[in-house]
Design a protein around this motif. Structure first.
Motif, mmCIF file in Angstrom:
data_model
loop_
_atom_site.group_PDB
_atom_site.id
_atom_site.type_symbol
_atom_site.label_atom_id
_atom_site.label_comp_id
_atom_site.label_asym_id
_atom_site.label_seq_id
_atom_site.Cartn_x
_atom_site.Cartn_y
_atom_site.Cartn_z
ATOM 1 N N LEU A 110 0.823 -1.210 0.000
ATOM 2 C CA LEU A 110 0.000 0.000 0.000
ATOM 3 C C LEU A 110 0.856 1.259 0.000
ATOM 4 C CD1 LEU A 110 -3.045 -0.479 2.418
ATOM 5 C CD2 LEU A 110 -3.106 0.021 -0.019
ATOM 6 N N LYS A 111 0.493 2.186 -0.902
ATOM 7 C CA LYS A 111 1.099 3.512 -0.894
ATOM 8 C C LYS A 111 0.109 4.570 -0.414
ATOM 9 C CE LYS A 111 4.743 3.040 -4.358
ATOM 10 N NZ LYS A 111 5.841 3.417 -3.448
ATOM 11 N N GLY A 112 -1.165 4.312 -0.609
ATOM 12 C CA GLY A 112 -2.180 5.253 -0.168
ATOM 13 C C GLY A 112 -3.322 4.547 0.533
ATOM 14 N N LEU A 113 -3.718 5.031 1.725
ATOM 15 C CA LEU A 113 -4.844 4.467 2.462
ATOM 16 C C LEU A 113 -5.678 5.620 2.997
ATOM 17 C CD1 LEU A 113 -6.402 2.131 3.743
ATOM 18 C CD2 LEU A 113 -4.824 2.223 5.684
ATOM 19 N N ASN A 114 -6.946 5.673 2.569
ATOM 20 C CA ASN A 114 -7.842 6.750 2.984
ATOM 21 C C ASN A 114 -9.129 6.142 3.522
ATOM 22 O OD1 ASN A 114 -9.347 9.063 3.341
ATOM 23 N ND2 ASN A 114 -8.831 9.953 1.348
ATOM 24 N N LEU A 115 -9.323 6.270 4.847
ATOM 25 C CA LEU A 115 -10.542 5.788 5.496
ATOM 26 C C LEU A 115 -11.293 6.945 6.139
ATOM 27 C CD1 LEU A 115 -9.074 2.615 7.286
ATOM 28 C CD2 LEU A 115 -10.157 2.744 5.045
ATOM 29 N N SER A 116 -11.008 8.152 5.716
ATOM 30 C CA SER A 116 -11.556 9.335 6.381
ATOM 31 C C SER A 116 -13.057 9.490 6.153
ATOM 32 C CB SER A 116 -10.828 10.584 5.873
ATOM 33 O OG SER A 116 -11.104 10.806 4.503
ATOM 34 N N HIS A 117 -13.671 10.329 7.009
ATOM 35 C CA HIS A 117 -15.079 10.700 6.903
ATOM 36 C C HIS A 117 -15.984 9.475 6.879
ATOM 37 C CE1 HIS A 117 -13.028 14.384 5.552
ATOM 38 N NE2 HIS A 117 -14.075 15.029 6.037
ATOM 39 N N ASN A 118 -15.792 8.625 7.876
ATOM 40 C CA ASN A 118 -16.667 7.491 8.108
ATOM 41 C C ASN A 118 -17.097 7.522 9.577
ATOM 42 O OD1 ASN A 118 -17.007 5.573 5.692
ATOM 43 N ND2 ASN A 118 -14.813 6.049 5.617
ATOM 44 N N ARG A 119 -17.481 6.389 10.107
ATOM 45 C CA ARG A 119 -17.916 6.306 11.499
ATOM 46 C C ARG A 119 -17.128 5.230 12.241
ATOM 47 N NH1 ARG A 119 -24.451 6.320 10.101
ATOM 48 N NH2 ARG A 119 -24.521 8.417 9.202
ATOM 49 N N LEU A 120 -15.849 5.154 11.898
ATOM 50 C CA LEU A 120 -15.000 4.108 12.452
ATOM 51 C C LEU A 120 -14.659 4.412 13.904
ATOM 52 C CD1 LEU A 120 -12.634 3.648 9.395
ATOM 53 C CD2 LEU A 120 -14.604 2.249 10.027
ATOM 54 N N THR A 121 -14.607 3.370 14.710
ATOM 55 C CA THR A 121 -14.340 3.500 16.148
ATOM 56 C C THR A 121 -13.170 2.617 16.532
ATOM 57 O OG1 THR A 121 -15.944 1.749 16.617
ATOM 58 C CG2 THR A 121 -16.753 4.020 16.666
#
Length: 1000
Positions: free
Chosen positions: A822-833
């Motif tokens: 992986l070079k890029g990982l985007n999990l933003s703007h979710n409801r992750l806890t």
């Protein structure tokens, strides 16, 4: 006595002598009846392929056509008989185009007197290499090269052929060797001189025992073990046999370590160790190989400078060091190598000027120093290279003017000086033997030399990417009637004059590149291009419609590139044009609907109409074009639904509909596109759930569904591994919900293995070699490192997951730490806890990590310091707490990476950390069951109740503003500001809770 004299008279005068060395119609004795029958019966079991490609130097004579019943076999082509006994001693059916089976009971094995047997380059695909071949006790020469025998071991009976002087088994890649068989063969065949085993399988043979196997065989002169799958370290001198003269070991890709320090006898004349992946330098011991005439070390991993280990090789005729990583200045070592005829140094890292001794090699025929870093001018010699036919210095840093001698060598056929920094005019050319002239990619100026039009043998002329100017009558190029390829592109000051009333044609021209020439109208070439297969008019200023005659001119494998112009219509596309294979009209001003008549081009492989203003519905018939591999319609204004009738057995590899206004569902028929590598439907209005049939696309590398109306959970699939080839997965900007799909993440096989950068360290791109003349590069719009960008070419190393701007919930899975590429990982703007997994510290190739705008808790794992490649980090707007890790890349990130996490402290934030925030959670003794003697659950229950009551009382105190001293201690204000601060308390409740847990 009289009958004997009569017999001698007939023998001497009616039957001329018969040579035992070749077949002949003259003979002394009739062929033995049983051998005659055996040959005819052997012929009857085989067939002849008259369309067979003959790889032999001499054309096949179809020898067996002379084998007829009732005639003497000693007169047949390919048959040799002994002059005294009449027995068949030689059978040569090499390159005869025979195919069929050679059974163990084949009558060929009845020819017990055979001394030479050649069945090479025939196709015995259903036959095993029978042990009966070991029954020819008198054989001295056996050639079974490229007979396509079935998989199996070489029978040990081959070692019974003790009289062999020559054995050829090359090209039978299904045959494998046992150590004992090879050892017995070499030991028993004591007069064996030639042993060719190329492409047979020797992977089970231990290299450490090679010297024992060959046992210092005194007879071997030629040993060829090319592409035999040998593996391991090649010991020094274990193939330096006493009489060895020719040693071929190339294409053994599993050999490793350094080049062996050979000290072979002075008799060694040819040494080929190319394509073996040897490392390091050329050993000094090579200077002892003073009788070498040919040295090939190309396509290895040699990475040091050339020492003077080659200085003593004064008999060298052929030297090939190409495709390595040899560096530093090219040594001036060629003074004593006066016999050199061929030098190949291409694709290394040689620097500095070309050594002057190179220009003293008067016997040189071929010189290739391309793809290096050579600089400075080419020496201007008056007498040089009088025998040179091939000269390539392309892709270097050479400068100055091209010396006149380069254009005056009489025998020169190939001259490539492209992609350097040459300046000045092109001087007069008198090398009339030239077939290839490539000067493109320089800074040459002035007019095109008139002398070029006198090079009647020219087949390729490339003058593109220079600063040429002036006006050229295009008809002058028609004087070059052998011209196959012409490129004049990227000369913005060059004007071409196309006259329609002049009678000329280009009968052989197949490639024509006139891109980036500021053309404003179509060249008047109607009826003048009878063989055209490739036409590039891209990046000009041509407007209007595409003329019909142009499309009708193109050959069946034709490539037509009209991109980056001002075309407004494709109405000129003929409904009768069935021949074009590649049509690129991207980046124009095409408007209106795409006519279904385009589907009449049934041979289309690439259709690129991207970046136009086309409207209407995508023609359904495009889904049924039988050969279509690329359909690129991105950035138009198509509406309606996707084509829904994709046919079975289609060849589609790329579907790019990004940036349109498409609606509806994903059609189920897309599952029939089993060759699909790229599916890009981003920035549309498609409304659907995540379709599990997408998992049936085994070769899918890129899946982009971003900014649509997809919704619902992505259900885990357990019965089959999904998306094992995927390396770009972008479903951002939708309404997906539920937990992150674990079964997907743990099966992204292509994301787990870090792609290897090519040995030349250049980026490798995802491309499609659809035609001989061009590559189609897949493109994609992505968000990486917080920036939206378009990848005009997709590097195979760009491995990315973007699940941002959805409604995913739950924890980030530990398994994500296994996606090492992986070079890029985007999990933003979710409801992750939950916590940030420590396993993310394994993603050492990660360059961009965005976990912002979630509900993540806990500390930032110290393991993230291991992310040495990380350039962009965004953890903002979560509920993280504790001290920010320090060191390495983390010292480069600004406040923006952490804002919105009130519990964080330490650099780069202005908030300093207290003693309790320096303690890691594992050191907190409050939770120790051993210390308190009871479990954590009662503590948690009591703490939870107390926490709720405390929060309630605290809120009440802040609400009324009393007692004032308590409010002030915790940052409160008098009652008149309660309303503004009430909002702040609510926003920080979550992080306050976790901070209190840490402080306890």
């Amino acid at each position: 006595m009289g009958w004997l004299l009569l017999y001698l008279h007939l023998l001497l005068f009616h039957f001329p002598s018969f040579s035992s060395s070749s077949s002949s119609s003259s003979f002394n004795f009739l062929c033995h009846h049983d051998e005659n029958s055996a040959l005819l019966q052997f012929k009857s079991t085989l067939y002849t392929d008259y369309d067979y490609y003959n790889p032999c130097d001499e054309p096949s004579l179809l020898k067996t056509s002379t084998w007829k019943n009732g005639t003497n076999c000693c007169s047949w082509h390919g048959v040799t008989c002994d002059t005294i006994s009449g027995h068949v001693t030689g059978l040569n059916l090499g390159c005869e185009g025979l195919y069929g089976q050679v059974h163990p009971n084949s009558t060929i094995f009845h020819l017990s007197h055979l001394q030479t047997l050649n069945l090479s380059y025939n196709n015995f695909y259903d036959s095993h290499f029978h042990s009966k071949f070991g029954g020819f006790q008198n054989l001295t020469h056996l050639d079974l090269s490229s007979c396509n025998f079935q998989q199996g071991e070489v029978p040990p009976q081959i070692s019974h052929l003790s009289k062999l002087t020559s054995l050829h088994l090359s090209g039978n890649d299904q045959l494998s060797w046992k150590e004992s068989t090879l050892k017995s063969l070499v030991q028993n065949a004591t007069v064996l001189e030639e042993l060719y085993l190329d492409e047979t399988d020797m992977s089970s043979i231990n290299l450490n025992f090679m010297d024992l196997i060959f046992n210092q065989s005194s007879s071997l002169v030629t040993l060829s073990l090319q592409a035999t799958r040998l593996k391991g370290n090649l010991k020094n001198n274990n193939l330096c046999l006493p009489s060895i003269q020719k040693l071929y070991m190339s294409y053994n890709l599993n050999l490793e370590g350094q080049l062996p320090k050979l000290s072979c006898s002075a008799s060694l004349s040819i040494l080929d160790l190319s394509s073996c992946r040897f490392q390091g330098s050329i050993p000094l011991s090579f200077s002892n190989l003073t009788h070498l005439t040919s040295l090939s070390l190309s396509q290895n991993r040699l990475n040091s400078s050339i020492t003077y280990s080659l200085l003593n090789l004064q008999h060298l005729i052929h030297l090939d060091l190409s495709y390595n990583s040899l560096s530093s200045q090219l040594p001036d070592m060629f003074g004593g190598m006066t016999k050199l005829q061929e030098i190949y140094l291409t694709s290394n890292n040689f620097e500095g000027q070309i050594p002057s001794s190179l220009f003293n090699l008067t016997q040189l025929v071929r010189l290739d120093c391309s793809y290096n870093k050579l600089e400075g001018p080419i020496p201007n010699k008056t007498v040089v290279f009088q025998n040179l036919t091939y000269l390539s210095l392309s892709h270097n840093l050479l400068n100055g003017s091209v010396p006149s001698w380069c254009f005056a060598l009489t025998p020169l056929k190939y001259l490539d000086l492209s992609y350097n920094q040459f300046i000045g005019n092109i001087s007069a050319i008198s090398s009339y033997s030239l077939e290839t002239l490539s000067l493109c990619g320089n800074m040459l100026q002035g007019n095109i030399s008139e002398s070029i039009f006198n090079l009647a043998n020219l087949t390729l002329l490339c003058l593109s990417s220079n600063n040429l100017s002036g006006v050229v009558n295009f008809q002058h190029f028609s004087k070059l009637q052998n011209l196959d390829s012409l490129s004049l592109s990227h000369n913005s000051q060059l004007s071409l004059n196309f006259e329609s009333n002049v009678n000329y044609n280009f009968s052989q021209l197949t490639e024509l590149d006139l891109s980036s020439l500021s053309l404003t109208r179509f060249p008047k070439l109607s009826g003048k291009l009878s063989s055209l297969e490739y036409l590039d008019l891209s990046n000009n200023k041509i407007n209007g419609s595409v003329p019909n005659w142009l499309l009708e001119t193109m050959d069946s494998s034709g490539f037509l590139n009209l991109s980056q112009n001002l075309f407004t219509s494709i109405d000129g596309i003929s409904t009768n044009n069935y021949r074009l294979s590649n049509l690129d009209l991207s980046f124009n001003l095409l408007h209106g609907e795409a006519s279904s008549s385009i589907c009449n081009m049934s041979l289309l492989r690439i259709l690129n109409l991207a970046h136009n203003e086309l409207t209407g519905i995508i023609p359904q018939c495009l889904a049924n074009l039988p050969r279509l591999e690329v359909l690129d319609l991105q950035m138009n204004k198509f509406h309606g639904t996707l084509p829904s009738n994709f046919s079975m057995d289609n060849e589609l590899q790329t579907l790019n509909f990004y940036g349109n206004q498409l609606e509806g569902h994903l059609p189920m028929s897309l599952s029939k596109c089993t060759n699909l590598q790229v599916l890009n439907l981003g920035n549309n209005k498609i409304e659907d759930k995540f379709s599990d049939w997408l998992l049936t696309l085994p070769y899918l590398n890129v899946l982009i569904l971003r900014n649509n109306k997809f919704h619902g959970p992505i259900v885990d699939i357990k019965d089959k591994p999904p998306f094992s080839s995927l390396f770009i997965f972008d479903i951002s900007g939708n309404n997906f919900s539920g937990p992150l799909p674990k079964s997907y993440l743990k099966n992204y096989a292509a994301m787990m293995i870090v792609p290897q950068v090519g040995e030349n360290r250049n980026l490798q791109y995802m491309d499609m070699h659809v035609l001989n003349y061009t590559q189609y590069y897949d493109s994609a719009s992505v968000v990486t490192k917080g920036i939206k960008m378009t990848l005009v070419k997709i590097p195979t190393t760009f491995v990315s997951i973007d699940l941002s701007r959805n409604k995913f919930e739950g924890e980030i899975l530990d398994v994500i730490g296994e996606l090492h590429a992986l070079k890029g990982l985007n999990l933003s703007h979710n409801r992750l806890t939950g916590d940030i997994p420590r396993s993310m510290g394994n993603l050492t190739n990660l360059e961009s990590l965005d976990l912002s705008s979630n509900m993540l808790i806990g500390v930032i794992p110290a393991e993230l310091i291991n992310l040495n490649s990380l350039e962009v980090l965004n953890l903002s707007d979560n509920h993280l707490m504790g001290e920010i890790p320090q060191g390495k890349q983390f010292n480069t990130f600004s406040n923006d990476s952490y804002e919105g996490n009130v519990g964080l402290c330490g650099f780069p934030l202005s908030k300093k950390c207290g003693p309790e925030q320096h303690c890691p959670p594992s050191a907190n003794k409050f939770w120790s069951e051993e210390k308190f003697g009871f479990g954590w659950k009662p503590v948690a229950i009591g703490y939870g109740c107390g926490f709720v009551i405390g929060i309630g009382l605290g809120y009440f105190v802040f609400l009324i503003g009393k007692p004032r001293w308590l409010v002030m201690i915790f940052g409160g204000q008098p009652k008149r500001r309660v309303k503004r601060k009430r909002t702040r308390v609510r926003r920080t409740n979550g992080s306050t809770m976790h901070q209190m847990v840490q402080m306890s």
